[in-house]
Design an enzyme around this catalytic site. Structure first.
Site, PDB file in Angstrom:
ATOM      1  N   GLY A  62      82.137  40.596  58.447  1.00  0.00           N
ATOM      2  CA  GLY A  62      81.398  40.283  59.345  1.00  0.00           C
ATOM      3  C   GLY A  62      80.298  39.268  59.045  1.00  0.00           C
ATOM      4  O   GLY A  62      80.321  38.456  58.214  1.00  0.00           O
ATOM      5  N   GLY A  63      78.946  39.515  59.736  1.00  0.00           N
ATOM      6  CA  GLY A  63      77.677  38.412  59.355  1.00  0.00           C
ATOM      7  C   GLY A  63      77.322  38.537  57.817  1.00  0.00           C
ATOM      8  O   GLY A  63      76.902  37.565  57.319  1.00  0.00           O
TER       9      GLY A  63
ATOM     10  N   GLY B 256      88.074   2.792  46.365  1.00  0.00           N
ATOM     11  CA  GLY B 256      86.813   3.459  46.911  1.00  0.00           C
ATOM     12  C   GLY B 256      86.860   4.573  45.925  1.00  0.00           C
ATOM     13  O   GLY B 256      85.615   5.058  45.814  1.00  0.00           O
ATOM     14  N   ALA B 257      87.877   5.219  45.292  1.00  0.00           N
ATOM     15  CA  ALA B 257      87.723   6.557  44.440  1.00  0.00           C
ATOM     16  C   ALA B 257      86.749   5.888  43.181  1.00  0.00           C
ATOM     17  O   ALA B 257      86.286   6.877  42.647  1.00  0.00           O
ATOM     18  CB  ALA B 257      89.032   6.975  44.256  1.00  0.00           C
TER      19      ALA B 257
END
Length: 526
Positions: free
Chosen positions: A181-182, A416-417
């Site tokens: 859960g949380g 771009g890498a």
């Protein structure tokens, strides 16, 4: 001569000491010996046994051991054990102060209530004030239902403190049992998450809820076990087979980190010569850019005594992130891994490397980037999954980093890498390259096909012309010294001297000071 009369201790004080001794025995051993046996039967240690393994012997100082909940109703009024299911305090790891809290599964299943949360809040505040790392040993059943919304508010206080401490003190979460859960969001907010196979699980909704909503049946381990989060989701940075090994590695990790963001990482004496031979590097890295190799062998040759700690070893394996020492100094290493997907950058690799770069920058850890990247992974799934957005995370992290940064192009760096992998153009302090490096917009084959497409198509012998144009492009724009001639690479170095050059470069940059523009904070791509 007057003889001093010993001060007498009256009966009430003696009775008080007897009562205190009795209470402290309850605190140390827990309210129910059978609960300890059940914990051991699951292959799990108790909270105090875990603290003893984490901290230096005899160094633990407990805070609020006598705290008890004040809830009434729903059966809790008859169960008010000391500690309220969480042990908090501080001690030392390798002689340095560390704060810790540990859920005690023997008490309310380690579930969090108002008093339980207040103890955690207090120790988190103390860690932040003292400027020392915080380690949480998690083994709890979530919010204490009997205390209602106050338990949920307790989690909110933890999350707020996790966020406030982020980038100020190292925060390490060690998962040693369930976390559902949380409660799972607190570990996700910390710097590193450790898990133990077979005994620790993390999930927002458990198997029963998953089955009720989707109809899928799945076990706790297959839903949120260590191997799932270590290799599939990327939630866990380290996964171990047992608690003792796990906690020993937590100790080792802490030895590499500064206490807080105002300090430099701890230095250690280094008896590994910086100028030792790196002859093996010539054999490890093939000259053929199409052949694979394991980048970890390069890191071993460069690092002090070949030792390093790999982060996220089983997730996004096409990039390697590791903490090591160079000349006794802690450094963060980011490296493409040609042995996996040829070392391309994809969504997960970009995200993994970006967060590691941000962590190193937050805690004054210099960055060494080893580049051998053919580009970003092409594909519809990558584009639709947001490779632009995720790739920008890595770009942002490097551009924003003010720590010393040295990059080394081992073989190829395309498109771009190349820019994203800490090139000179985005702020690397030193950009180095090995002989035989290929730095270009793309590989020679792809470039020739684009530039000379019509000429190749109209030729009588297209294949011969194509090969000729490939050689021409490689000779003119991809030779090893092209980038160096234009100041994009500071030097082309002998691979065998890489370790010594890096040690000297980082020593030169040790006092580097760089200011960012005045702002509340940036807005990094998400």
């Amino acid at each position: 001569m007057t003889t001093a009369t010993p001060r007498s201790v009256d009966a009430p004080e003696r009775d008080g000491l007897t009562e205190l001794t009795h209470i402290k025995e309850q605190v140390l051993h827990g309210p129910d010996p059978a609960a300890t046996e059940r914990q051991h039967a699951k292959g799990k240690l108790t909270a105090r046994e875990r603290i003893d393994l984490l901290l230096d012997p005899g160094s633990f100082h407990e805070v609020e051991p006598l705290r008890r909940h004040r809830a009434t109703g729903f059966g809790l009024e008859h169960k008010r054990p000391y500690t309220d299911g969480v042990i908090t305090g501080w001690g030392t790891v390798h002689g340095r102060t560390v704060f810790v809290y540990a859920h005690d599964f023997r008490i309310f299943g380690g579930a969090l209530g108002e008093a339980h949360a207040a103890k955690i809040h207090k120790i988190m505040d103390m860690a932040l004030s003292a400027g020392a790392p915080l380690v949480s040993l998690n083994d709890g059943a979530g919010a204490r239902i009997q205390e209602g919304v106050t338990a949920l508010a307790g989690y909110g206080g933890i999350f707020e403190r996790n966020t406030r401490a982020s980038g100020v003190i190292p925060q390490i979460s060690v998962m040693l049992g369930p976390c559902a859960g949380g409660a799972a969001y607190s570990p996700a907010l910390t710097d590193f998450v450790f898990m133990v196979r077979g005994t620790s699980q993390m999930f927002v909704t458990g198997p029963d809820v998953v089955q009720a909503v989707t109809g899928e049946r799945i076990t706790h381990d297959r839903l949120g076990g260590g191997d799932v989060h270590g290799g599939t989701s990327g939630v866990a940075h380290f996964v171990h087979d047992d608690e003792a090994d796990c906690l020993e590695d937590v100790r080792h990790l802490l030895s590499l980190l500064p206490a807080n963001n105002r300090e430099l990482p701890p230095r250690t004496p280094c008896d590994d010569p910086k100028d030792r031979s790196g002859e093996a590097l010539l054999d490890i890295v093939p000259t053929d850019p199409g052949r694979s190799y394991d980048i970890r062998a390069v890191i071993e040759e460069i690092a002090d005594h070949g030792e390093y700690v790999e982060v996220h070893a089983d997730w996004a394996r096409n990039v390697v992130c590791a903490l090591a020492r160079l000349g006794g100094e802690t450094v963060g290493v980011v490296a493409n891994q040609p042995a996996v997907l040829a070392g391309v950058l994809d969504i997960h690799a970009s995200e993994k490397a970006a967060r590691f770069v941000q962590f190193c920058d937050a805690f004054n850890i210099p960055l060494v980037t080893l580049v051998d990247v053919p580009g970003f992974l092409p594909g519809i799934d990558q584009e639709h999954g947001g490779i632009i957005r995720h790739g920008a995370k890595l770009l942002y992290a490097y551009c924003n980093a003010t720590v010393p940064r040295v990059s080394v192009v081992l073989r190829k760096a395309y498109g771009g890498a190349y820019i994203v992998m800490d090139s000179h153009s985005i702020g690397a302090d030193l950009a180095l390259a090995w002989p035989g490096n290929e730095i270009a917009v793309m590989g020679a084959e792809g470039a020739a096909n684009v530039i000379f497409r019509r000429e190749i198509q109209s030729a009588e012998d297209p294949e011969t012309v194509r090969e000729q144009k490939i050689k021409e492009y490689r000779a003119q724009l991809m030779h090893p010294y092209y980038a160096a001639e234009r100041g994009l690479v500071d030097d082309v170095i002998d691979p065998r001297h890489t370790r010594g050059i890096l040690v000297d470069a980082l020593a030169m940059l040790r006092e580097k000071h760089a200011d960012l523009p005045s702002r509340k904070h940036g807005n990094p791509p998400q």
